[in-house]
Scaffold this motif. Sequence first.
Motif, PDB file in Angstrom:
ATOM      1  N   ARG A 223       0.870  -1.117   0.017  1.00 54.74           N
ATOM      2  CA  ARG A 223      -0.090   0.013  -0.034  1.00 54.74           C
ATOM      3  C   ARG A 223       1.054   1.203  -0.167  1.00 54.74           C
ATOM      4  N   VAL A 228       3.123   1.095  -4.893  1.00 51.53           N
ATOM      5  CA  VAL A 228       1.861   1.207  -5.890  1.00 51.53           C
ATOM      6  C   VAL A 228       2.447   1.711  -7.354  1.00 51.53           C
ATOM      7  N   HIS A 232       1.951  -0.407 -10.431  1.00 47.17           N
ATOM      8  CA  HIS A 232       1.467   0.279 -11.864  1.00 47.17           C
ATOM      9  C   HIS A 232       2.348   0.207 -13.070  1.00 47.17           C
ATOM     10  N   GLN A 237      -3.238  -1.885 -15.116  1.00 51.14           N
ATOM     11  CA  GLN A 237      -4.584  -1.893 -14.749  1.00 51.14           C
ATOM     12  C   GLN A 237      -4.594  -1.789 -13.068  1.00 51.14           C
ATOM     13  N   ILE A 239      -4.579  -0.700  -9.563  1.00 53.23           N
ATOM     14  CA  ILE A 239      -4.906   0.817  -9.172  1.00 53.23           C
ATOM     15  C   ILE A 239      -5.282   0.772  -7.516  1.00 53.23           C
ATOM     16  N   ASP A 240      -6.248  -0.263  -7.292  1.00 50.18           N
ATOM     17  CA  ASP A 240      -6.625  -0.535  -6.156  1.00 50.18           C
ATOM     18  C   ASP A 240      -5.686  -1.545  -5.287  1.00 50.18           C
ATOM     19  N   GLU A 241      -6.125  -1.764  -3.927  1.00 54.59           N
ATOM     20  CA  GLU A 241      -4.917  -2.346  -3.061  1.00 54.59           C
ATOM     21  C   GLU A 241      -4.769  -4.219  -3.651  1.00 54.59           C
ATOM     22  N   SER A 243      -5.696  -5.097  -6.590  1.00 54.41           N
ATOM     23  CA  SER A 243      -5.057  -5.179  -7.860  1.00 54.41           C
ATOM     24  C   SER A 243      -3.473  -5.075  -8.073  1.00 54.41           C
ATOM     25  N   VAL A 244      -3.152  -3.961  -6.984  1.00 52.82           N
ATOM     26  CA  VAL A 244      -1.702  -3.725  -6.935  1.00 52.82           C
ATOM     27  C   VAL A 244      -1.074  -5.115  -6.306  1.00 52.82           C
TER      28      VAL A 244
END
Length: 255
Positions: A223, A228, A232, A237, A239-241, A243-244
């Motif tokens: 986070r 991040v 990225h 794609q 972007i949120d915690e 999917s990161v």
Amino acid sequence: MNLIPLPAFADNYIWLLHDGDAALVVDPGDAQPVQDALQREGLRLQAILVTHHHPDHTAGVDALRQATGAAVWGPARERMPEPITRLSGGDRLSALGLNFEVIDVPGHTAGHIAYYCPALDGAPLLFCGDTLFSGGCGRLFEGTPAQMLASLDTLAALPGATRVCCTHEYTLSNLRFALAVEPDNTALANYFSACQALRHQHLPTLPSNLTLERQINPFLRSRLPALVRAAHAFDAQAIDEVSVFAALRQWKNQF
Ligand code: ZN
Ligand code: FE
């Protein structure tokens, strides 16, 4: 209490905990290194703790149970070498006069559990199987990224002094990846040098501890803005915690 990682196969550790008389082992994928250690140290095996169903963690259970009569504990929701006492999150067990709490940590496998002993010679003890590694985490064979992230969050919230007893010596390859994600992390660079020196002498890099892991393990740091950004750059794609985290795990798989 003595805590000893017994090397097995190419890069497994079978953790042996003993008080000079009685012993317990965690994830004995092979009986022989355990038998040798019991004989060498003059110990009787009292308990076998299993974290998940993979053969490199279970294949020695039957032989050890037969040879020693040790009681066996394992996860409630996975196929296990019977007879065992089945456990899930919130359950407790007592062995060697110590209390262990069971934590559900799905992700590597669907029913993976960890064993946490809150107090032992001043520092808690965590047997986390293939969930948390030093500098890394287990592959997602059965669980989702969201499950693994939640499992690692639970483990990372334990006290910083907790000794992290992972089941594989994956540290150097994990740290090479971690350095690619976070090239400017000095604590990470220092730890990598220290681990290289240990492995050069064929010494284990484990146990680790949670204070250190929170400083160097990308899967506990996903986070943070630098991570991040790195995730990225690997996958636009992300972007949120979740999917990161998933992008970091995917990047490591390909690394
Ligand atoms: Zn495994
Ligand atoms: Fe394993």
